[in-house]
Design a protein around this motif. Structure first.
Motif, PDB file in Angstrom:
ATOM      1  N   ARG A  40       0.860  -1.282  -0.023  1.00 21.64           N
ATOM      2  CA  ARG A  40       0.037   0.131  -0.128  1.00 21.64           C
ATOM      3  C   ARG A  40       0.757   1.210   0.040  1.00 21.64           C
ATOM      4  N   LEU A  41       1.798   1.189   0.904  1.00 23.51           N
ATOM      5  CA  LEU A  41       3.026   2.417   1.051  1.00 23.51           C
ATOM      6  C   LEU A  41       3.762   2.579  -0.377  1.00 23.51           C
ATOM      7  N   GLY A  42       4.153   1.296  -0.876  1.00 18.91           N
ATOM      8  CA  GLY A  42       4.941   1.505  -1.935  1.00 18.91           C
ATOM      9  C   GLY A  42       6.385   1.223  -1.394  1.00 18.91           C
ATOM     10  N   GLY A  43       7.418   0.484  -2.060  1.00 22.97           N
ATOM     11  CA  GLY A  43       8.633   0.248  -1.531  1.00 22.97           C
ATOM     12  C   GLY A  43       9.422   1.303  -1.008  1.00 22.97           C
ATOM     13  N   LYS A  44       9.604   2.512  -1.672  1.00 25.71           N
ATOM     14  CA  LYS A  44      10.414   3.698  -1.376  1.00 25.71           C
ATOM     15  C   LYS A  44       9.837   4.217   0.032  1.00 25.71           C
ATOM     16  N   ARG A  45       8.449   4.584  -0.328  1.00 22.49           N
ATOM     17  CA  ARG A  45       7.861   5.213   1.424  1.00 22.49           C
ATOM     18  C   ARG A  45       8.048   4.467   2.251  1.00 22.49           C
ATOM     19  N   TRP A  46       8.027   3.021   2.007  1.00 26.52           N
ATOM     20  CA  TRP A  46       8.046   2.176   3.213  1.00 26.52           C
ATOM     21  C   TRP A  46       9.430   2.087   3.914  1.00 26.52           C
ATOM     22  N   ASN A  47      10.466   2.189   2.793  1.00 27.20           N
ATOM     23  CA  ASN A  47      11.934   2.213   3.299  1.00 27.20           C
ATOM     24  C   ASN A  47      12.306   3.384   4.069  1.00 27.20           C
ATOM     25  N   ARG A  48      11.615   4.561   3.420  1.00 26.36           N
ATOM     26  CA  ARG A  48      11.895   5.954   4.281  1.00 26.36           C
ATOM     27  C   ARG A  48      11.372   5.872   5.744  1.00 26.36           C
ATOM     28  N   LEU A  49      10.113   5.355   5.735  1.00 24.83           N
ATOM     29  CA  LEU A  49       9.447   5.172   7.021  1.00 24.83           C
ATOM     30  C   LEU A  49      10.277   4.591   8.205  1.00 24.83           C
ATOM     31  N   HIS A  50      10.736   3.426   7.595  1.00 25.29           N
ATOM     32  CA  HIS A  50      11.355   2.353   8.378  1.00 25.29           C
ATOM     33  C   HIS A  50      12.529   2.619   8.858  1.00 25.29           C
ATOM     34  N   LYS A  51      13.224   3.650   8.455  1.00 26.88           N
ATOM     35  CA  LYS A  51      14.506   4.364   8.877  1.00 26.88           C
ATOM     36  C   LYS A  51      14.271   4.812  10.225  1.00 26.88           C
ATOM     37  N   LEU A  52      13.027   5.083  10.372  1.00 27.12           N
ATOM     38  CA  LEU A  52      12.724   5.403  11.934  1.00 27.12           C
ATOM     39  C   LEU A  52      13.238   4.477  13.021  1.00 27.12           C
ATOM     40  N   ALA A  53      13.446   3.236  12.552  1.00 24.24           N
ATOM     41  CA  ALA A  53      14.046   2.459  13.606  1.00 24.24           C
ATOM     42  C   ALA A  53      15.529   2.759  13.920  1.00 24.24           C
ATOM     43  N   TYR A  54      16.255   3.884  13.366  1.00 25.36           N
ATOM     44  CA  TYR A  54      17.504   4.219  13.733  1.00 25.36           C
ATOM     45  C   TYR A  54      17.140   5.099  14.868  1.00 25.36           C
ATOM     46  N   VAL A  55      16.049   6.050  14.770  1.00 26.91           N
ATOM     47  CA  VAL A  55      15.795   7.034  15.780  1.00 26.91           C
ATOM     48  C   VAL A  55      15.345   6.170  17.078  1.00 26.91           C
ATOM     49  N   ALA A  56      14.808   5.188  16.827  1.00 28.47           N
ATOM     50  CA  ALA A  56      14.004   4.454  18.086  1.00 28.47           C
ATOM     51  C   ALA A  56      15.321   3.791  18.782  1.00 28.47           C
ATOM     52  N   ALA A  57      16.220   3.077  18.160  1.00 31.46           N
ATOM     53  CA  ALA A  57      17.422   2.788  18.729  1.00 31.46           C
ATOM     54  C   ALA A  57      18.300   3.768  19.400  1.00 31.46           C
ATOM     55  N   ALA A  58      18.432   4.890  18.627  1.00 26.27           N
ATOM     56  CA  ALA A  58      19.174   6.020  19.452  1.00 26.27           C
ATOM     57  C   ALA A  58      18.489   6.419  20.672  1.00 26.27           C
ATOM     58  N   ALA A  59      17.045   6.688  20.691  1.00 26.73           N
ATOM     59  CA  ALA A  59      16.168   7.098  21.644  1.00 26.73           C
ATOM     60  C   ALA A  59      16.469   6.242  22.836  1.00 26.73           C
ATOM     61  N   GLY A  60      16.378   4.928  22.389  1.00 30.25           N
ATOM     62  CA  GLY A  60      16.572   3.709  23.566  1.00 30.25           C
ATOM     63  C   GLY A  60      17.815   3.762  24.094  1.00 30.25           C
ATOM     64  N   VAL A  61      18.745   3.843  23.436  1.00 29.28           N
ATOM     65  CA  VAL A  61      20.267   3.839  24.259  1.00 29.28           C
ATOM     66  C   VAL A  61      20.322   5.176  24.872  1.00 29.28           C
ATOM     67  N   LEU A  62      19.920   6.351  24.406  1.00 31.72           N
ATOM     68  CA  LEU A  62      19.994   7.439  25.269  1.00 31.72           C
ATOM     69  C   LEU A  62      19.169   7.489  26.669  1.00 31.72           C
ATOM     70  N   HIS A  63      17.820   7.085  26.478  1.00 37.18           N
ATOM     71  CA  HIS A  63      16.945   6.698  27.532  1.00 37.18           C
ATOM     72  C   HIS A  63      17.759   5.881  28.555  1.00 37.18           C
ATOM     73  N   TYR A  64      18.461   4.904  28.282  1.00 32.83           N
ATOM     74  CA  TYR A  64      19.173   3.823  29.159  1.00 32.83           C
ATOM     75  C   TYR A  64      20.262   4.678  29.800  1.00 32.83           C
ATOM     76  N   TYR A  65      20.880   5.327  29.103  1.00 34.98           N
ATOM     77  CA  TYR A  65      22.168   6.187  29.563  1.00 34.98           C
ATOM     78  C   TYR A  65      21.857   7.122  30.566  1.00 34.98           C
ATOM     79  N   LEU A  66      20.569   7.757  30.382  1.00 38.52           N
ATOM     80  CA  LEU A  66      20.206   8.859  31.335  1.00 38.52           C
ATOM     81  C   LEU A  66      19.626   8.403  32.538  1.00 38.52           C
ATOM     82  N   LEU A  67      19.194   6.938  32.433  1.00 37.14           N
ATOM     83  CA  LEU A  67      18.467   6.253  33.327  1.00 37.14           C
ATOM     84  C   LEU A  67      19.536   5.813  34.340  1.00 37.14           C
ATOM     85  N   VAL A  68      20.485   4.994  34.114  1.00 39.87           N
ATOM     86  CA  VAL A  68      21.544   4.710  35.011  1.00 39.87           C
ATOM     87  C   VAL A  68      22.244   5.715  35.758  1.00 39.87           C
TER      88      VAL A  68
END
Length: 207
Positions: free
Chosen positions: A139-167
């Motif tokens: 439905r989204l098309g390959g290019k739009r889907w791939n661009r959207l799923h680059k948000l995984a980088y943001v999620a991972a970076a946010a997760g690492v920063l969340h963990y760093y600030l927590l400890v």
């Protein structure tokens, strides 16, 4: 690789990814969650979220560097498990820690940056989980889907920063996750500009 082989690999990854949850439930059932069960659950589910995020982001570098296209079969399952464990992590916080007191949670988000960053990481994963199906890809098309799923980088970076600030004391683990994430993202940059040096052509299957 036959269709049966790919199905077997998917099922093996799915079942093995559920093992940490089974162990957590086992510990809960046998009252083995330690002196602070809430902290144990939130720490474990948070660590699992980061682990599966890194594993899902490792699929593409390994697939390209080793010339093994079938590794791509694993990415969706690993990514969905990252979202699943992230949701359990969020649920443990909102339910067992805050008892769904949303006014208190909102105040927490405003006053404690690591909570806000953790929330951001989960919210970023939400559209990735929703659009993970083949139907949404079409439905989204390959290019739009791939661009959207680059948000995984943001999620991972946010997760690492969340963990760093927590400890508060030992930052070894969040720094280790950060180093892994830096390698995985660094590979993508290198592969973009130096593909001949960073990836292998898939081996041809003999007929």
């Amino acid at each position: 690789m036959t269709k049966q082989d790919s199905q077997f690999i998917k099922q093996a990854i799915f079942i093995n990814s559920a093992v940490p949850l089974a162990l957590l439930l086992w510990d809960w059932w046998h009252a083995q969650l330690g002196a602070n069960p809430l902290e144990y659950i939130t720490h474990t589910t948070g660590t699992l979220t980061l682990t599966f995020l890194c594993l899902s982001l490792a699929v593409t570098p390994l697939r390209k560097a080793l010339g093994l296209p079938w590794l791509g079969l694993l990415r969706r399952t690993l990514g969905l498990y990252a979202f699943f464990y992230g949701s359990l992590h969020l649920l443990a916080y909102t339910w067992f820690d805050k008892f769904f007191a949303f006014a208190v949670i909102l105040k927490d988000v405003v006053q404690r940056p690591f909570i806000a960053i953790g929330m951001l990481g989960w919210l970023v994963m939400l559209p990735l989980a929703v659009t993970s199906t083949n139907a949404m890809l079409k439905r989204l098309g390959g290019k739009r889907w791939n661009r959207l799923h680059k948000l995984a980088y943001v999620a991972a970076a946010a997760g690492v920063l969340h963990y760093y600030l927590l400890v508060k004391a030992d930052i070894t683990k969040p720094l280790a996750f950060g180093a892994v994430l830096a390698v995985l993202l660094g590979y993508r940059v290198l592969n973009k500009y130096l593909p001949a040096w960073t990836q292998r052509q898939p081996a041809r299957v003999a007929r």
